[in-house]
Write an enzyme that holds these catalytic residues in place. Structure first.
Site, PDB file in Angstrom:
ATOM      1  N   LEU A  71       0.854  -1.192   0.000  1.00 22.10           N
ATOM      2  CA  LEU A  71       0.000   0.000   0.000  1.00 22.10           C
ATOM      3  C   LEU A  71       0.889   1.241   0.000  1.00 22.10           C
ATOM      4  O   LEU A  71       1.556   1.533   0.991  1.00 22.10           O
ATOM      5  CB  LEU A  71      -0.926  -0.023   1.217  1.00 22.10           C
TER       6      LEU A  71
ATOM      7  N   LYS B 142      42.072  14.811 -15.345  1.00 21.28           N
ATOM      8  CA  LYS B 142      40.762  14.703 -16.001  1.00 21.28           C
ATOM      9  C   LYS B 142      40.946  14.030 -17.353  1.00 21.28           C
ATOM     10  O   LYS B 142      41.790  14.436 -18.150  1.00 21.28           O
ATOM     11  CB  LYS B 142      40.119  16.075 -16.194  1.00 21.28           C
TER      12      LYS B 142
ATOM     13  N   HIS C 197      53.279  16.483  -7.361  1.00 19.77           N
ATOM     14  CA  HIS C 197      52.695  17.664  -6.733  1.00 19.77           C
ATOM     15  C   HIS C 197      52.424  18.785  -7.731  1.00 19.77           C
ATOM     16  O   HIS C 197      53.083  18.924  -8.738  1.00 19.77           O
ATOM     17  CB  HIS C 197      53.594  18.206  -5.604  1.00 19.77           C
TER      18      HIS C 197
ATOM     19  N   GLN D 294      -4.607   3.834  -7.445  1.00 14.69           N
ATOM     20  CA  GLN D 294      -5.762   4.224  -6.641  1.00 14.69           C
ATOM     21  C   GLN D 294      -5.959   5.723  -6.866  1.00 14.69           C
ATOM     22  O   GLN D 294      -5.264   6.538  -6.275  1.00 14.69           O
ATOM     23  CB  GLN D 294      -5.518   3.909  -5.161  1.00 14.69           C
TER      24      GLN D 294
ATOM     25  N   TYR E 135      48.512  19.888 -13.293  1.00 15.49           N
ATOM     26  CA  TYR E 135      47.231  19.624 -13.950  1.00 15.49           C
ATOM     27  C   TYR E 135      47.480  18.779 -15.189  1.00 15.49           C
ATOM     28  O   TYR E 135      48.237  19.169 -16.089  1.00 15.49           O
ATOM     29  CB  TYR E 135      46.524  20.918 -14.356  1.00 15.49           C
TER      30      TYR E 135
ATOM     31  N   ASN F 298      45.162  22.118 -22.549  1.00 13.83           N
ATOM     32  CA  ASN F 298      44.314  21.301 -23.420  1.00 13.83           C
ATOM     33  C   ASN F 298      43.177  22.069 -24.085  1.00 13.83           C
ATOM     34  O   ASN F 298      42.499  21.521 -24.948  1.00 13.83           O
ATOM     35  CB  ASN F 298      43.730  20.130 -22.627  1.00 13.83           C
TER      36      ASN F 298
ATOM     37  N   GLU G 107     -10.428   1.533  14.919  1.00 13.34           N
ATOM     38  CA  GLU G 107      -9.533   2.651  14.639  1.00 13.34           C
ATOM     39  C   GLU G 107      -9.613   3.677  15.762  1.00 13.34           C
ATOM     40  O   GLU G 107     -10.628   3.806  16.456  1.00 13.34           O
ATOM     41  CB  GLU G 107      -9.889   3.298  13.299  1.00 13.34           C
TER      42      GLU G 107
ATOM     43  N   ASP H 190       4.953   2.669   3.987  1.00 11.18           N
ATOM     44  CA  ASP H 190       5.581   3.553   4.969  1.00 11.18           C
ATOM     45  C   ASP H 190       5.899   2.826   6.273  1.00 11.18           C
ATOM     46  O   ASP H 190       6.089   3.463   7.310  1.00 11.18           O
ATOM     47  CB  ASP H 190       4.705   4.778   5.237  1.00 11.18           C
TER      48      ASP H 190
END
Length: 476
Positions: A9, A371, A383, A75, A386, A406, A157, A105
């Site tokens: 449900l 990258k 160290h 529903q 890039y 690049n 209930e 739930d």
């Protein structure tokens, strides 16, 4: 099992969550709330599962799109639990076995509890078995009313209960096991003459008793299993219980968690024996961690695979990566969608951006960013470097301050460096450029043309020493 089906449900909106996301799709320890009862139903043996959805049905449809054993019943109006089960009846047309009814739930129900309930249901010959719990504070729950022989005669209930009935502490957990033939006939007969004007599934208990059919209760040992989630406070509480359960399972399988309460491991994570995990670690997104690893405090690992004997130091972040065995990821390193082979060392404070593929015994040092590179076995950039859009061979030394230039403002270009190349400090490769194997690039060189193998490349302004210049400047 061909004779066991399940109805989940999951049609409610969840107003108290105060969210634009339907309640059952809120995450709980790495999976949407509704995925927990679905998984448990499968593990209990349900061969067919119908999820009753309503609000944001398309969101749930997308989530379950790859689950062949799950059917979604819509529903359109949320008119009560009885109406929800009736909406699922068509998808189980012709089914004649037992039906588990679970709540989307109520995520913490255990497989063992469902199996025990099904076994008890079969043993008693009941048409309906109700899972019940003892609650110190039963407010909000339907109360179990038993007959003199202990059978369940009705469930009242909260809003319809008398003061005497509200004083009872045995409550309905909202989870049932029913005979399909009885269930689908009964839900057609439910009325809505109650305070809420809804079609209560619990009314079928009275119908069964009126026909002389047996309804029984199966008590759950731990009330935590049946806690419902209606707001974010309860969601956080459920997550705490889920994490504890996950942590205990890993520890029983040979994993050391230094502080389980401060360790955040999602459902579905696999961790090998003799791995040690320090406090504050987050492991999420279907990770696999090998045997004998060490994950230090504050590390975050998501959607990644780590081989055996890896070390992930404090505050490292690893997302969508694959690591071989004996890899060391040093403190503060961030890695995304990258591959690192055996015996490599990364960091501290390195950044591997998507598409970085590093070979065995590679070293990437502090403040190095990569990258879309392929770096061969034994190469190192220790160290302040890039490296982007590059193919780097084996046993290459990349000196401090090296940059692959690049991007020309419009397009990206690749740098190709062969094997056994020594790159001095402060070198710029202006791509596209290819460096042959066994070359030496002198410190301070800006490389703008290809360099043949076995060469020395040097490109810098000649040094001029003006003797006495400082003294003359001072005397002016």
């Amino acid at each position: 099992m061909d004779n066991l089906a399940a109805i989940i449900l999951a049609a409610g909106k969840g107003t108290r969550m105060k969210s634009g996301i339907v309640k059952v799709m809120h995450p709980l320890a790495g999976a949407p709330m509704v995925a927990w009862p679905v998984a448990v139903a499968r593990q209990a043996g349900a061969g067919r599962i119908v999820a009753v959805v309503g609000h944001q049905a398309e969101r749930l449809r997308e989530h379950f799109s790859n689950d062949a054993d799950i059917t979604l019943a819509v529903q359109e109006e949320q008119l009560g639990t009885g109406h929800a089960v009736a909406c699922a009846a068509g998808d189980l047309s012709g089914f004649s076995g037992k039906v588990l009814i679970l709540c989307g739930d109520v995520p913490l129900i255990r497989t063992e509890t469902l199996r025990a309930m099904v076994t008890a249901h079969e043993a008693t010959g009941a048409v309906l078995t109700v899972l019940t719990a003892r609650q110190e504070n039963p407010h909000g729950y339907g109360r179990i009313i038993r007959g003199f022989d202990g059978r369940v005669i009705r469930i009242v209930e909260e809003k319809d209960a008398t003061p005497d009935e509200r004083s009872r502490t045995e409550v309905n957990a909202g989870i049932y096991c029913a005979e399909a033939s009885f269930l689908f006939d009964a839900v057609k007969r439910i009325g809505n003459d109650n305070a809420q004007g809804e079609y209560y599934l619990t009314d079928i208990i009275t119908m069964a008793n009126d026909r002389g059919l047996r309804c029984t209760a199966h008590p759950v040992a731990d009330p935590v299993e049946v806690m419902g989630i209606n707001d974010r406070v309860q969601l956080a509480e459920a997550a705490r219980h889920a994490r504890r359960r996950i942590a205990e399972e890993h520890m029983l399988n040979g994993v050391t968690l230094v502080d389980p309460a401060a360790t955040y491991i999602d459902q579905g994570v696999v961790i090998g024996a003799d791995t040690t995990i320090q406090p504050g670690v987050q492991i999420a997104g279907g990770c696999r961690v090998g045997e004998g690893c060490t994950i230090e405090a504050g590390a975050i690992i998501k959607g990644s695979e780590l081989g055996d004997r890896c070390v992930v130091e404090s505050r490292a972040v690893i997302r969508g990566c694959r690591l071989g065995s004996d890899v060391v990821i040093k403190a503060g390193t961030v890695m995304e969608d990258s591959t690192v082979m055996d015996h490599a060392a990364i960091g501290p404070m390195a950044h591997l951006r998507p598409g970085s593929e590093l070979g065995a015994h590679v070293k990437i040092g502090n403040f190095v960013e990569t990258k879309k590179i392929v770096m061969g076995e034994g190469s190192k950039a220790s160290h302040l470097t890039y490296l982007g859009d590059a193919t780097i061979g084996r046993n290459v030394n990349v000196g401090c301050g090296t940059i692959t230039c690049n991007y020309d403002g419009v397009n990206k270009h690749r740098t190709v460096i062969g094997d056994d190349v020594f790159v001095g400090s402060d070198v710029q490769f202006v791509a596209p450029v290819t460096i042959g194997s066994n070359t030496l690039i002198a410190a301070g060189t800006t490389v703008t043309r290809d360099v043949p193998a076995d060469s020395l490349a040097i490109a810098r302004t000649p040094q001029i020493n003006k003797e006495g210049w400082k003294l003359r400047k001072r005397d002016q």
